[in-house]
Write a protein that holds these residues in place. Sequence first.
Motif, PDB file in Angstrom:
ATOM      1  N   TYR A  78       0.855  -1.185   0.000  1.00 24.77           N
ATOM      2  CA  TYR A  78       0.000   0.000   0.000  1.00 24.77           C
ATOM      3  C   TYR A  78       0.891   1.235   0.000  1.00 24.77           C
ATOM      4  O   TYR A  78       1.756   1.382   0.862  1.00 24.77           O
ATOM      5  N   TYR A  79       0.685   2.126  -0.944  1.00 24.32           N
ATOM      6  CA  TYR A  79       1.509   3.327  -1.059  1.00 24.32           C
ATOM      7  C   TYR A  79       0.714   4.602  -0.802  1.00 24.32           C
ATOM      8  O   TYR A  79       1.094   5.656  -1.231  1.00 24.32           O
TER       9      TYR A  79
ATOM     10  N   PRO B 239      -1.555   6.759   8.453  1.00 18.09           N
ATOM     11  CA  PRO B 239      -2.689   7.017   9.342  1.00 18.09           C
ATOM     12  C   PRO B 239      -2.635   8.454   9.878  1.00 18.09           C
ATOM     13  O   PRO B 239      -1.563   9.038  10.034  1.00 18.09           O
ATOM     14  N   TYR B 240      -3.771   9.005  10.129  1.00 17.16           N
ATOM     15  CA  TYR B 240      -3.866  10.379  10.621  1.00 17.16           C
ATOM     16  C   TYR B 240      -4.060  10.346  12.135  1.00 17.16           C
ATOM     17  O   TYR B 240      -5.017   9.769  12.633  1.00 17.16           O
TER      18      TYR B 240
END
Length: 123
Positions: free
Chosen positions: A43-44, A48-49
């Motif tokens: 996954y690029y 996470p925020y």
Amino acid sequence: MKGFKWTLALVLAMGALLPTVASADRGHWRGSVGVYIGGPGPYYGPGPYYGPYYAYPPPYYVYSPPPVVVQESPPVYVERGEDEAAPPRSKNYWYYCDRPSGYYPYVKECPGGWQRVAPTPPR
């Protein structure tokens, strides 16, 4: 939808059976189980925020005020001299005053002077 229900039922059944397998080694199971939902490959995308970073304020120290020390002066004792109005205390004599008529210590002051009287026992 049927496939999802079967997969969910299988995952729940495995989760219900895992505690019995984990307790086979006296409660010390060292494996891990994870569920990955996503497509194949890395996954690029963005990470996470976690929200904005707020620094903690510096610690607030509360200091007590310095103690107040009050220096008290030592007590002052005033030595009183012999009272000339009162006769010296003696156990061998009584002291009588004419004006006002009476014996010491019932009469406190005698302007004419005290007269020594031999004590007489009560009758």
